[in-house]
Write an enzyme that holds these catalytic residues in place. Structure first.
Site, PDB file in Angstrom:
ATOM      1  N   TYR A  99     -15.918  77.020  97.778  1.00 27.32           N
ATOM      2  CA  TYR A  99     -15.740  77.083  99.223  1.00 27.32           C
ATOM      3  C   TYR A  99     -15.268  75.736  99.761  1.00 27.32           C
ATOM      4  CZ  TYR A  99     -16.434  79.109 103.857  1.00 27.32           C
ATOM      5  OH  TYR A  99     -16.242  79.603 105.117  1.00 27.32           O
TER       6      TYR A  99
ATOM      7  N   LYS B 291     -17.214  74.916 108.618  1.00 22.09           N
ATOM      8  CA  LYS B 291     -18.047  75.987 109.175  1.00 22.09           C
ATOM      9  C   LYS B 291     -19.400  75.455 109.648  1.00 22.09           C
ATOM     10  CE  LYS B 291     -15.464  79.734 108.652  1.00 22.09           C
ATOM     11  NZ  LYS B 291     -15.035  80.585 109.779  1.00 22.09           N
TER      12      LYS B 291
END
Length: 257
Positions: A158, A165
Site C-alpha cells: 500500500y 489516507k
C-alpha cells in the site's frame, strides 16, 4: 415511510464514479434506490463515455466533469449544484491518486512531487469540497470520503497511500469538529480490499485479496453494494448521532492482527 423512500428529496453529489465496479457507483446506486436525487461527476473526456451511461441510468440530474487538478472545475461543479438545487444534503468523495512509480516504491523513496500530488488529489480535494459544500448545507448534511485500513496499519504494497489516507482520516476528524455546529456530519468509510480499477494500481493486489479472504472473520471480501448500504445509513437521519468516525466495511478484517 417505506425503506425505498428514506432518502426521497435528498440532494447528493457523487464524486469518483469510474465504472460499474467502482465504490462510488455502488454508493450512488443504493442512494438512488432509496430515493435520493444525484449529481455525478466524471474525470475527463476520456472517462465520460464510461460514466455518462451509468449516471443516466441512475437518473442523475447533473452529469459534470471534475478533475480536481484543473483550476476552477471544482468551483464550477458546486456552482451548478447551487443553480440546480439551491442546496446540497450530502457529498460522497471517492477519489484517490498517486503516481505509479511513487506508489510502487518504498515510502522512504517517494518523491516530493509525487507525495504532494497524492495528497492534493486524495486528501486536500475533500477539504476543498467541504469548504464549497458548507454554504449549500443550510439544513445540515453529511460529507463522506473513502479510506482504507492501510491508513492505520502497515499493509504490504500500500506504500505511500498509507500516510496519505492517514492524513485524510485526520482531516475527517477536524472537519467534523469544525462543521458540527452547522449540523454537518463528516465520516470516512473504510471498505476492505475490492477489485476496482483504482485498486489495480497497487502492486500484487490479488495477493492482498487472497490474504483478506483467508484472514477476515467472515472469510470473504465485501462488495460495492454492501459499502453503498453503509453510505446510505450515514447520509440518512438514522446516523444523526454520529460524526467524525472511520467506519469499517471489510467483513471484520480490521480486527484481525
Amino acid at each position: 415511510m417505506r425503506i425505498g423512500d428514506m432518502l426521497r428529496g435528498r440532494k447528493g453529489l457523487i464524486v469518483g464514479v469510474a465504472n460499474a465496479d467502482s465504490i462510488a457507483f455502488g454508493s450512488a446506486a443504493t442512494l438512488r434506490e432509496l430515493g435520493a436525487d444525484l449529481a455525478v461527476t466524471y474525470l475527463n473526456e476520456k472517462a465520460e463515455p464510461f460514466v455518462r451511461p451509468l449516471a443516466e441510468a441512475l437518473g442523475a440530474e447533473l452529469i459534470l466533469p471534475l478533475d480536481v487538478e484543473t483550476p476552477g472545475q471544482m468551483e464550477a461543479v458546486f456552482d451548478a449544484v447551487r443553480a440546480k438545487w439551491g442546496r446540497l444534503d450530502f457529498l460522497v468523495h471517492s477519489i484517490a491518486f498517486a503516481p505509479r512509480d511513487d506508489l510502487h516504491g518504498r515510502v522512504v523513496d517517494c518523491s516530493l512531487a509525487g507525495f504532494q500530488q497524492a495528497m492534493a488529489v486524495s486528501c486536500h480535494s475533500f477539504i476543498a469540497m467541504a469548504r464549497l459544500a458548507e454554504p449549500l448545507m443550510t439544513d445540515g448534511g453529511a460529507l463522506l470520503t473513502m479510506t482504507y485500513h492501510g491508513a492505520d496499519k502497515v499493509v504490504q504494497n500500500y506504500n505511500m497511500m498509507g500516510p496519505v489516507k492517514a492524513a485524510l482520516e485526520a482531516s475527517v476528524r477536524y472537519l467534523a469538529a469544525e462543521l458540527g455546529p452547522q449540523r454537518i456530519r463528516v465520516h470516512a468509510v473504510s471498505p476492505g480490499p475490492l477489485l476496482t480499477r483504482a485498486s489495480s494500481g497497487i502492486a500484487e493486489f490479488k495477493d492482498l485479496i487472497d490474504d483478506a479472504i483467508e484472514r477476515a472473520p467472515s472469510r470473504r471480501i465485501v462488495n460495492i453494494a454492501e459499502v453503498g448500504r453503509v453510505v446510505a445509513f450515514l447520509v440518512s437521519g438514522a446516523s444523526s448521532g454520529m460524526t467524525g468516525d472511520t467506519i469499517y466495511v471489510d467483513a471484520g478484517l480490521n480486527i484481525v492482527a
